[in-house]
Write a protein that holds these residues in place. Structure first.
Motif, mmCIF file in Angstrom:
data_model
loop_
_atom_site.group_PDB
_atom_site.id
_atom_site.type_symbol
_atom_site.label_atom_id
_atom_site.label_comp_id
_atom_site.label_asym_id
_atom_site.label_seq_id
_atom_site.Cartn_x
_atom_site.Cartn_y
_atom_site.Cartn_z
ATOM 1 N N LYS A 92 0.846 -1.188 0.000
ATOM 2 C CA LYS A 92 0.000 0.000 0.000
ATOM 3 C C LYS A 92 0.883 1.240 0.000
ATOM 4 C CE LYS A 92 -0.446 -0.444 5.024
ATOM 5 N NZ LYS A 92 -1.387 -0.731 6.149
ATOM 6 N N GLY A 126 -10.634 0.971 10.791
ATOM 7 C CA GLY A 126 -11.154 1.646 9.616
ATOM 8 C C GLY A 126 -10.335 2.812 9.125
ATOM 9 N N MET A 127 -9.248 3.100 9.786
ATOM 10 C CA MET A 127 -8.408 4.196 9.319
ATOM 11 C C MET A 127 -7.552 3.701 8.159
ATOM 12 S SD MET A 127 -9.465 6.513 11.219
ATOM 13 C CE MET A 127 -8.332 7.865 10.956
ATOM 14 N N SER A 128 -7.089 4.630 7.359
ATOM 15 C CA SER A 128 -6.427 4.237 6.124
ATOM 16 C C SER A 128 -5.126 3.499 6.350
ATOM 17 C CB SER A 128 -6.154 5.468 5.264
ATOM 18 O OG SER A 128 -5.291 6.346 5.967
ATOM 19 N N GLY A 129 -4.546 3.647 7.509
ATOM 20 C CA GLY A 129 -3.276 2.968 7.745
ATOM 21 C C GLY A 129 -3.414 1.512 8.125
ATOM 22 N N ASN A 130 -4.623 1.080 8.349
ATOM 23 C CA ASN A 130 -4.830 -0.288 8.807
ATOM 24 C C ASN A 130 -5.161 -1.213 7.648
ATOM 25 O OD1 ASN A 130 -6.442 1.284 11.476
ATOM 26 N ND2 ASN A 130 -4.482 0.283 11.612
ATOM 27 N N THR A 131 -4.522 -2.357 7.663
ATOM 28 C CA THR A 131 -4.760 -3.344 6.625
ATOM 29 C C THR A 131 -6.166 -3.913 6.737
ATOM 30 O OG1 THR A 131 -2.426 -3.919 6.518
ATOM 31 C CG2 THR A 131 -3.986 -5.553 5.689
ATOM 32 N N PRO A 178 -9.835 8.373 5.362
ATOM 33 C CA PRO A 178 -10.518 7.769 6.512
ATOM 34 C C PRO A 178 -11.613 8.701 7.024
ATOM 35 C CG PRO A 178 -8.312 8.564 7.102
ATOM 36 C CD PRO A 178 -8.436 8.649 5.605
ATOM 37 N N ALA A 194 -11.952 4.607 4.411
ATOM 38 C CA ALA A 194 -10.860 3.929 3.716
ATOM 39 C C ALA A 194 -11.305 2.630 3.090
ATOM 40 C CB ALA A 194 -9.702 3.674 4.689
ATOM 41 N N PHE A 240 0.638 5.427 0.961
ATOM 42 C CA PHE A 240 -0.115 6.557 1.501
ATOM 43 C C PHE A 240 0.635 7.866 1.278
ATOM 44 C CE2 PHE A 240 -3.135 3.783 2.771
ATOM 45 C CZ PHE A 240 -2.847 2.980 3.863
#
Lengths: 115, 115
Positions: free
Chosen positions: A49, B98-103, A97, A100, A51
């Protein structure tokens, strides 16, 4: 609206050869970009991924991808393909987010590996 | 660590019948997603839960699809009445928050055929 294009529906490479799968995206802001792999009958597995930061991202299984903002591309590469890499590959662009999970996926590229 | 569990894996029903799919996310994951993947396409988000609240259901056909996540753990996706075009794989996925950094981790999917 965000969108993803994977121009190649099907790619065949010989085992040991290099691989590049193309992905072009459309997104109004800085994108969150993903590559997933899906083996037959399985769910999706995250390969890597992006970011922010370094535009060359390393992932699992020896894969890497390079983010090129000027070309709106996020191509996936692997220097030497193994027979076990045969699968379907999806590129996705994610929303900010907490949305996301509302990633927009491409329609996938099926990879066949010749012995 | 156990992955995302889904059942049933396969279901064949006649149009106008109903069907329900169950999902158990990874322990401790607050965010749960249901995706629809039609053959030859990438997954499309149907609904996203944060604990037991809905974050996004903008792409859920609410006249026939419903989903719930009681107690913020397991979730059920129901289709009633089913149409031929609902034939697809229904993927459940979960992530830490649910944040964008989480897979996002995907289950193996529930395959639905409507005849």
């Amino acid at each position: 609206a965000q969108s993803v294009t994977q121009p190649d529906i099907h790619i065949t490479v010989s085992e040991g050869a290099s691989l590049e799968l193309r992905c072009n995206y459309s997104y109004g802001a800085t994108p969150y970009l993903f590559w997933y792999v899906q083996s037959p009958g399985q769910g999706l597995q995250l390969l890597l991924k992006y970011f922010s930061g370094d535009t060359l991202v390393q992932g699992i299984k020896g894969f890497e991808a390079e983010f090129k903002r000027s070309q709106s591309s996020f191509n996936l590469r692997k220097p030497s393909v193994h027979w076990s890499d045969a699968a379907e590959y999806f590129c996705a662009v994610g929303a900010n987010p907490p949305h996301a999970g509302k990633s927009t996926f491409g329609d996938g590229t099926t990879l066949t590996v010749k012995p | 660590e156990a992955g995302v569990a889904q059942s049933p894996r396969y279901k064949i029903i006649e149009k106008r019948q109903s069907v329900a799919f169950w999902c158990n996310p990874i322990s401790g994951h607050a965010t749960l997603y249901w995706y629809q993947q039609i053959l030859g396409q990438g997954p499309k988000l149907l609904i996203q839960f944060q604990n037991n609240g809905v974050v996004d259901d903008s792409q859920l056909p609410k006249d026939r699809f419903s989903a719930e996540r009681l107690k913020g753990v397991d979730s059920t996706l129901k289709i009633q009445p089913a149409k031929l075009e609902d034939s697809a794989v229904y993927l459940c996925a979960s992530s830490l928050d649910g944040m964008s950094g989480n897979t996002i981790y995907f289950g193996e999917g529930s395959w639905l055929t409507v005849v």
